[in-house]
Motif scaffolding. Sequence first.
Motif, PDB file in Angstrom:
ATOM      1  N   GLY A  85       0.992  -0.973   0.029  1.00  0.00           N
ATOM      2  CA  GLY A  85       0.819  -0.035  -0.270  1.00  0.00           C
ATOM      3  C   GLY A  85       1.035   1.068   0.105  1.00  0.00           C
ATOM      4  O   GLY A  85       1.810   1.463  -0.503  1.00  0.00           O
ATOM      5  N   THR A  86       0.043   2.519   0.282  1.00  0.00           N
ATOM      6  CA  THR A  86       1.082   3.874   0.249  1.00  0.00           C
ATOM      7  C   THR A  86       1.954   3.740   1.507  1.00  0.00           C
ATOM      8  O   THR A  86       1.496   3.933   2.658  1.00  0.00           O
ATOM      9  N   ILE A  87       2.616   4.462   1.362  1.00  0.00           N
ATOM     10  CA  ILE A  87       3.780   5.325   2.674  1.00  0.00           C
ATOM     11  C   ILE A  87       3.686   6.432   2.842  1.00  0.00           C
ATOM     12  O   ILE A  87       4.353   6.756   1.754  1.00  0.00           O
ATOM     13  N   ILE A  88       4.228   7.000   4.112  1.00  0.00           N
ATOM     14  CA  ILE A  88       4.276   8.409   3.793  1.00  0.00           C
ATOM     15  C   ILE A  88       5.400   8.187   4.854  1.00  0.00           C
ATOM     16  O   ILE A  88       5.427   8.196   5.547  1.00  0.00           O
ATOM     17  N   ALA A  89       6.409   9.466   4.460  1.00  0.00           N
ATOM     18  CA  ALA A  89       7.084   9.468   5.239  1.00  0.00           C
ATOM     19  C   ALA A  89       7.877  10.910   5.661  1.00  0.00           C
ATOM     20  O   ALA A  89       7.705  11.965   5.054  1.00  0.00           O
ATOM     21  N   PRO A  90       8.800  10.967   6.988  1.00  0.00           N
ATOM     22  CA  PRO A  90       8.741  12.731   6.857  1.00  0.00           C
ATOM     23  C   PRO A  90       9.427  13.262   5.887  1.00  0.00           C
ATOM     24  O   PRO A  90      10.609  12.891   5.082  1.00  0.00           O
ATOM     25  N   GLY A  91       8.495  14.235   5.340  1.00  0.00           N
ATOM     26  CA  GLY A  91      10.097  15.225   3.604  1.00  0.00           C
ATOM     27  C   GLY A  91       8.982  14.919   2.700  1.00  0.00           C
ATOM     28  O   GLY A  91       9.023  15.384   1.779  1.00  0.00           O
ATOM     29  N   THR A  92       7.895  13.972   2.841  1.00  0.00           N
ATOM     30  CA  THR A  92       7.487  13.671   1.516  1.00  0.00           C
ATOM     31  C   THR A  92       6.126  14.920   1.627  1.00  0.00           C
ATOM     32  O   THR A  92       4.951  15.376   2.372  1.00  0.00           O
ATOM     33  N   THR A  93       5.434  14.830  -0.044  1.00  0.00           N
ATOM     34  CA  THR A  93       4.806  16.026  -0.385  1.00  0.00           C
ATOM     35  C   THR A  93       3.025  14.960  -0.992  1.00  0.00           C
ATOM     36  O   THR A  93       3.801  13.849  -1.621  1.00  0.00           O
ATOM     37  N   GLY A  94       2.246  15.635  -1.372  1.00  0.00           N
ATOM     38  CA  GLY A  94       1.662  14.545  -2.440  1.00  0.00           C
ATOM     39  C   GLY A  94      -0.009  15.886  -2.322  1.00  0.00           C
ATOM     40  O   GLY A  94       0.395  16.886  -1.813  1.00  0.00           O
ATOM     41  N   TYR A  95      -0.598  15.254  -3.282  1.00  0.00           N
ATOM     42  CA  TYR A  95      -2.007  15.800  -3.841  1.00  0.00           C
ATOM     43  C   TYR A  95      -2.585  15.103  -4.498  1.00  0.00           C
ATOM     44  O   TYR A  95      -2.068  14.079  -4.908  1.00  0.00           O
ATOM     45  N   PHE A  96      -3.740  16.170  -4.565  1.00  0.00           N
ATOM     46  CA  PHE A  96      -4.426  15.262  -5.155  1.00  0.00           C
ATOM     47  C   PHE A  96      -6.312  16.002  -5.646  1.00  0.00           C
ATOM     48  O   PHE A  96      -6.926  17.586  -4.755  1.00  0.00           O
ATOM     49  N   ASP A  97      -6.485  15.901  -7.424  1.00  0.00           N
ATOM     50  CA  ASP A  97      -7.114  16.994  -7.807  1.00  0.00           C
ATOM     51  C   ASP A  97      -8.836  16.426  -7.434  1.00  0.00           C
ATOM     52  O   ASP A  97      -8.966  15.717  -8.142  1.00  0.00           O
ATOM     53  N   VAL A 172       9.844   3.745  14.120  1.00  0.00           N
ATOM     54  CA  VAL A 172      10.532   2.642  14.522  1.00  0.00           C
ATOM     55  C   VAL A 172       8.945   2.277  14.448  1.00  0.00           C
ATOM     56  O   VAL A 172       9.182   0.684  14.671  1.00  0.00           O
ATOM     57  N   THR A 173       8.092   2.562  14.911  1.00  0.00           N
ATOM     58  CA  THR A 173       6.630   1.675  14.845  1.00  0.00           C
ATOM     59  C   THR A 173       6.309   1.594  13.700  1.00  0.00           C
ATOM     60  O   THR A 173       5.568   0.234  13.252  1.00  0.00           O
ATOM     61  N   GLY A 174       6.172   2.341  12.281  1.00  0.00           N
ATOM     62  CA  GLY A 174       6.021   2.078  11.738  1.00  0.00           C
ATOM     63  C   GLY A 174       4.247   1.323  11.180  1.00  0.00           C
ATOM     64  O   GLY A 174       4.354   1.101   9.911  1.00  0.00           O
ATOM     65  N   THR A 175       3.380   1.453  12.403  1.00  0.00           N
ATOM     66  CA  THR A 175       2.299   0.716  11.303  1.00  0.00           C
ATOM     67  C   THR A 175       0.915   2.478  11.975  1.00  0.00           C
ATOM     68  O   THR A 175      -0.728   1.699  11.704  1.00  0.00           O
ATOM     69  N   ASP A 176       1.109   3.625  12.394  1.00  0.00           N
ATOM     70  CA  ASP A 176       0.638   4.240  12.355  1.00  0.00           C
ATOM     71  C   ASP A 176      -0.323   4.666  11.097  1.00  0.00           C
ATOM     72  O   ASP A 176       0.331   4.709  10.201  1.00  0.00           O
ATOM     73  N   THR A 177      -1.676   4.846  11.204  1.00  0.00           N
ATOM     74  CA  THR A 177      -2.440   5.452   9.826  1.00  0.00           C
ATOM     75  C   THR A 177      -2.718   7.052   9.474  1.00  0.00           C
ATOM     76  O   THR A 177      -2.987   7.321  10.783  1.00  0.00           O
ATOM     77  N   ILE A 178      -2.872   7.573   8.645  1.00  0.00           N
ATOM     78  CA  ILE A 178      -3.593   8.712   8.610  1.00  0.00           C
ATOM     79  C   ILE A 178      -4.563   8.130   7.057  1.00  0.00           C
ATOM     80  O   ILE A 178      -4.014   7.781   6.205  1.00  0.00           O
TER      81      ILE A 178
END
Length: 190
Positions: A85-97, A172-178
Amino acid sequence: MKNKTMRLASVLLIAVLMTTSVISGTFAKYTSAVNGTDTARVAKWVVTLGDKSGTSAEQTFTFDLFNTVNDTLGGLEEHIAPADGTIIAPGTTGYFDIVLTNASEVSATYEIDYTVTNTANIPVQFKVTGGDWSFSLADVAATALASGTTTIKVEWKWAFDGNDVTDTNLGVTGTDTITVAAKITATQVD
């Protein structure tokens, strides 16, 4: 007898003339009639969201807000390898129209209610077309939806400061989601 017959004939003639005048007054009058007809059809209501047509009162859609992950320079992020699936990390960005089209024969407004589920408080900020960056993805109040197409750009970023203990602990946890959900309501203008 001639006189009686004449009198009787005169009386009858007078009675006939009086009756004729009364009857003819009853039947002689002006009349006119005017008929009118009008037909109207229901105005067409066609509001679409992307490829979803407004053929029913409520529909759901999926948007990929976190699908395209960019780096801090705006280029496609090449240093994140999603396991599932989709993952994000510090410093990443994105958008949706979000693309709304009003092909109706009536004017409309639209409102967008966003729901953000972020129980671990991942420091993701959002911005909607023309707005400022915020940790809250505020609802968009009623806005005119003119005939034609309107594009709403929803952006996100995980602000990167280079040395953040909170970011490291989340990693470190790597399981939290938004999760971000949106409900878009289009309404005819009176």
